[in-house]
Design an enzyme around this catalytic site. Structure first.
Site, PDB file in Angstrom:
ATOM      1  CE  LYS A 169      -1.553   2.994   2.536  1.00  0.00           C
ATOM      2  NZ  LYS A 169      -1.506   4.140   1.589  1.00  0.00           N
ATOM      3  N   GLY A 200      -4.119   3.414  -1.857  1.00  0.00           N
ATOM      4  CA  GLY A 200      -5.366   3.836  -1.222  1.00  0.00           C
ATOM      5  C   GLY A 200      -5.038   4.633   0.024  1.00  0.00           C
ATOM      6  N   GLY A 202      -4.635   5.637   3.946  1.00  0.00           N
ATOM      7  CA  GLY A 202      -4.159   4.917   5.120  1.00  0.00           C
ATOM      8  C   GLY A 202      -5.300   4.483   6.022  1.00  0.00           C
ATOM      9  CB  VAL A 205      -6.021   0.496   1.563  1.00  0.00           C
ATOM     10  CG1 VAL A 205      -5.118  -0.691   1.257  1.00  0.00           C
ATOM     11  CG2 VAL A 205      -7.024   0.692   0.436  1.00  0.00           C
ATOM     12  N   GLY A 206      -5.083   0.959   4.524  1.00  0.00           N
ATOM     13  CA  GLY A 206      -4.093   0.724   5.590  1.00  0.00           C
ATOM     14  C   GLY A 206      -4.724   0.069   6.806  1.00  0.00           C
ATOM     15  CD  GLU A 244      13.456   1.062   8.927  1.00  0.00           C
ATOM     16  OE1 GLU A 244      13.929   2.055   9.524  1.00  0.00           O
ATOM     17  OE2 GLU A 244      14.020  -0.042   8.913  1.00  0.00           O
ATOM     18  CB  CYS A 278      13.374   9.326   7.576  1.00  0.00           C
ATOM     19  SG  CYS A 278      14.290   8.250   6.457  1.00  0.00           S
ATOM     20  CD  GLU A 377      10.371  13.386  10.495  1.00  0.00           C
ATOM     21  OE1 GLU A 377       9.193  13.017  10.606  1.00  0.00           O
ATOM     22  OE2 GLU A 377      11.263  12.682   9.990  1.00  0.00           O
TER      23      GLU A 377
HETATM   24  P1  NAD Z   1       2.709   8.984   6.756  1.00  0.00           P
HETATM   25  O1  NAD Z   1       2.994   8.312   8.041  1.00  0.00           O
HETATM   26  O2  NAD Z   1       1.697  10.049   6.717  1.00  0.00           O
HETATM   27  O3  NAD Z   1       2.242   7.894   5.684  1.00  0.00           O
HETATM   28  C1  NAD Z   1       3.013   6.757   5.369  1.00  0.00           C
HETATM   29  C2  NAD Z   1       2.097   5.675   4.798  1.00  0.00           C
HETATM   30  O4  NAD Z   1       1.210   5.242   5.835  1.00  0.00           O
HETATM   31  C3  NAD Z   1       1.213   6.151   3.649  1.00  0.00           C
HETATM   32  O5  NAD Z   1       1.107   5.120   2.699  1.00  0.00           O
HETATM   33  C4  NAD Z   1      -0.115   6.398   4.345  1.00  0.00           C
HETATM   34  O6  NAD Z   1      -1.223   6.313   3.481  1.00  0.00           O
HETATM   35  C5  NAD Z   1      -0.112   5.253   5.357  1.00  0.00           C
HETATM   36  N1  NAD Z   1      -1.045   5.423   6.484  1.00  0.00           N
HETATM   37  C6  NAD Z   1      -1.542   6.576   6.996  1.00  0.00           C
HETATM   38  N2  NAD Z   1      -2.406   6.299   8.002  1.00  0.00           N
HETATM   39  C7  NAD Z   1      -2.441   4.947   8.134  1.00  0.00           C
HETATM   40  C8  NAD Z   1      -3.149   4.057   8.990  1.00  0.00           C
HETATM   41  N3  NAD Z   1      -3.974   4.499   9.923  1.00  0.00           N
HETATM   42  N4  NAD Z   1      -2.942   2.733   8.846  1.00  0.00           N
HETATM   43  C9  NAD Z   1      -2.081   2.262   7.928  1.00  0.00           C
HETATM   44  N5  NAD Z   1      -1.396   3.056   7.068  1.00  0.00           N
HETATM   45  C10 NAD Z   1      -1.572   4.381   7.172  1.00  0.00           C
HETATM   46  O7  NAD Z   1       4.106   9.489   6.196  1.00  0.00           O
HETATM   47  P2  NAD Z   1       4.435  10.325   4.870  1.00  0.00           P
HETATM   48  O8  NAD Z   1       3.994  11.739   5.048  1.00  0.00           O
HETATM   49  O9  NAD Z   1       3.963   9.577   3.666  1.00  0.00           O
HETATM   50  O10 NAD Z   1       6.032  10.257   4.891  1.00  0.00           O
HETATM   51  C11 NAD Z   1       6.814  11.098   5.670  1.00  0.00           C
HETATM   52  C12 NAD Z   1       7.217  10.440   6.980  1.00  0.00           C
HETATM   53  O11 NAD Z   1       7.854   9.199   6.715  1.00  0.00           O
HETATM   54  C13 NAD Z   1       8.226  11.243   7.777  1.00  0.00           C
HETATM   55  O12 NAD Z   1       7.895  11.223   9.136  1.00  0.00           O
HETATM   56  C14 NAD Z   1       9.530  10.512   7.546  1.00  0.00           C
HETATM   57  O13 NAD Z   1      10.497  10.689   8.545  1.00  0.00           O
HETATM   58  C15 NAD Z   1       9.065   9.110   7.445  1.00  0.00           C
HETATM   59  N6  NAD Z   1      10.045   8.303   6.699  1.00  0.00           N
HETATM   60  C16 NAD Z   1      10.811   7.402   7.374  1.00  0.00           C
HETATM   61  C17 NAD Z   1      11.777   6.669   6.685  1.00  0.00           C
HETATM   62  C18 NAD Z   1      12.650   5.661   7.391  1.00  0.00           C
HETATM   63  O14 NAD Z   1      13.241   4.815   6.705  1.00  0.00           O
HETATM   64  N7  NAD Z   1      12.796   5.682   8.701  1.00  0.00           N
HETATM   65  C19 NAD Z   1      11.949   6.865   5.318  1.00  0.00           C
HETATM   66  C20 NAD Z   1      11.146   7.794   4.666  1.00  0.00           C
HETATM   67  C21 NAD Z   1      10.191   8.504   5.371  1.00  0.00           C
END
Ligand code: NAD
Length: 473
Positions: A169, A200, A202, A205-206, A244, A278, A377
């Site tokens: 997803k 989809g 979060g 689908v998440g 992560e 990140c 962050e």
């Molecule tokens: P986000 O947490 O908003 O979303 C990440 C994914 O999770 C998306 O696909 C989103 O649709 C899904 N999601 C959202 N709510 C959910 C739920 N309730 N259940 C399941 N899935 C759900 O993050 P973002 O804005 O897409 O990315 C930025 C963030 O990601 C930053 O905090 C960054 O530090 C982190 N990041 C971490 C790494 C790492 O390797 N540690 C790498 C890249 C980004």
């Protein structure tokens, strides 16, 4: 205008049951460039069912067969590296240098996983017992929008190498990257159902993926807040989780470092991927006695940094992914000023002549580590210069964070740098800009995550040890 209206289910592109659409924007121009039709709960369940059917056979494949699959996937993705780079630049404004590296990394994941797999023993003997490293089952792979292509490829490669099957997803904001990668993965011609890709929301689908009883594990890359929700949602079914998450990485510039070289390197780590990384080094720790000198170099270097569309190869800082993210970063810049930090470069508003979601590369000084701009962050091109008294103080400040993903040390003395590295509470420590090692574990201490990806550590996160005890024959 693009229209992405298919999901990838059971080996074919299909029209989703879901009908909600999401508008895709080009953040460099703040204009719509297309739309994606989002999968819904029904699609998520169908994807899990397909992956479950495929698990029966895939879990019993041997190393040679899996290596062949990974090589086919790697070859297919390699042919599309240029398109992945273009998609990253168009979809979230990734600067060319970062997009180029990241797109190549996506393709290389498969060969790196093959290297791990070749050397891995799935069966070991402990005295009288055979320990069989057994694939977990169907795994959910949830990825963010930044460098999404690489996360899809590295998670999928490891899952398949372990004998698991997958439902992916990706973020709805990275539908173009996902489309290019899915086309490539499909071309590899693997058996149906091994991987299913359902873009989809979060919370739609998440949510199904993190609570469904047929999902054995969730591997998630994204924000710490969502990661915590995933732990809660998956608790009832005791899923294995790899998380992560976010970071607030420190860069320790030691007192023996050449500031004229070290400060620009530190800014590069802080403004990496326009600060939307990140691992961005957003807390720059400098000896208190050299703070004035550091500020002057940082001001000059930040002001000289080209901000602009990734179409310009000189651009080092691209736009924020969305208006929402731009507003959030502006809020943090305002907060920094309110907290009494000194603005060394950048500040509120857009750089002259740019209409997209661009932010001025911003450097704050006179920041203390308890201020919110030093603790939270921001995910934009905003860094803090923090003064330290001596080595012990620098280590204490570096470790005084909820996060622990990565840290950086810049020093003329490698022995000293290694000694300090051993005391830092982060999953990776990069000394003097050392290059990435794809087989070394990657992941965070503290609230930057749980578990590790890449190499043997990453592979074992998709395996369950099973001890088989039998009487001597
Ligand atoms: P986000 O947490 O908003 O979303 C990440 C994914 O999770 C998306 O696909 C989103 O649709 C899904 N999601 C959202 N709510 C959910 C739920 N309730 N259940 C399941 N899935 C759900 O993050 P973002 O804005 O897409 O990315 C930025 C963030 O990601 C930053 O905090 C960054 O530090 C982190 N990041 C971490 C790494 C790492 O390797 N540690 C790498 C890249 C980004």
């Amino acid at each position: 205008m693009r229209s992405i209206d298919k999901i990838y289910l059971d080996g074919a592109f299909r029209t989703p049951h879901g009908t909600e659409t999401f508008t895709l924007m080009n953040p460099s121009t703040a204009t719509p460039i297309g739309s994606v039709t989002l999968a819904d709960e029904e699609d998520a369940k169908a994807a899990i069912a397909a992956a479950k059917r495929a698990f029966t056979t895939h879990s019993r494949t041997g190393k040679a067969e899996r290596i062949e699959m990974l090589e086919a996937l790697g070859a297919a993705v390699s042919r599309r590296v240029g398109d992945i780079k273009e998609a990253m630049m168009e979809e979230y404004g990734a600067p060319q240098l970062f997009a180029g590296w990241s797109a190549q990394h996506a393709a290389d994941c498969f060969a790196n996983t093959v290297r791990t797999l070749k050397d891995y023993e799935f069966t070991r003997r402990i005295n009288t017992t055979d320990v069989l490293m057994t694939p977990l089952g169907v795994v959910a792979l949830i990825t963010p929008w930044n460098a999404n292509a690489g996360f899809i490829c590295s998670k999928l490669a490891t899952a398949l190498a372990a004998g698991c099957t997958a439902v992916l997803k990706p973020s709805e904001m990275s539908a173009i990257q996902t489309q290019v990668v899915t086309d490539a993965l499909h071309e590899a011609g693997l058996p149906a159902g091994l991987f299913n890709i359902v873009t989809g929301r979060g919370d739609v689908v998440g949510s199904v993926l993190t609570s469904h009883p047929d999902i054995a594990k969730v591997s998630f890359t994204g924000s710490t807040a969502v990661g915590k929700g995933i732990v809660r949602a998956s608790a009832d079914t005791l899923k294995r989780v790899t998380l992560e998450l976010g970071g607030k990485s420190p860069t320790l510039i030691l007192d023996d470092a050449d500031l004229a070289a070290a400060i620009p390197m530190a800014l590069q780590a802080g403004f990496m991927n326009s600060g939307q990384a990140c691992i961005a080094g957003t807390r720059i720790l400098v000896p208190e006695s050299r703070l004035e000198e550091a500020k002057a170099i940082a001001r000059k270097a930040a002001n000289a940094m080209t901000v602009g569309s990734p179409a310009d190869p000189e651009s080092r800082v691209g736009p924020m992914v969305s208006q929402k993210q731009w507003d959030r970063v502006q809020g943090y810049i305002r907060l920094g000023l309110e907290e009494g930090a000194e603005l060394v470069a950048g500040g509120e508003g857009k750089p002259e002549g740019l209409d997209g979601y661009f932010v001025k590369p911003t450097v704050f000084a006179n920041v203390t580590n308890d201020q919110r701009i030093a603790r939270e962050e921001i995910f934009g091109p905003v860094v803090c210069l923090i003064g330290y008294r001596d080595e012990e103080d620098a280590i204490a400040i570096a470790n005084d964070s909820l996060y622990g993903l990565q840290s950086y040390i810049l020093s003329g003395d490698l022995v000293r740098a290694r000694r300090i590295a051993a005391r830092l509470e982060t999953g990776r420590v990069i000394i003097n800009g050392a290059p990435h090692e794809p087989l070394a574990p990657f992941g965070g201490f503290k609230q930057s995550g749980i578990g590790r990806e890449f190499g043997t550590f990453g592979l074992e996160a998709y395996l369950e040890p099973k001890s088989v005890l039998a009487p001597a024959a």
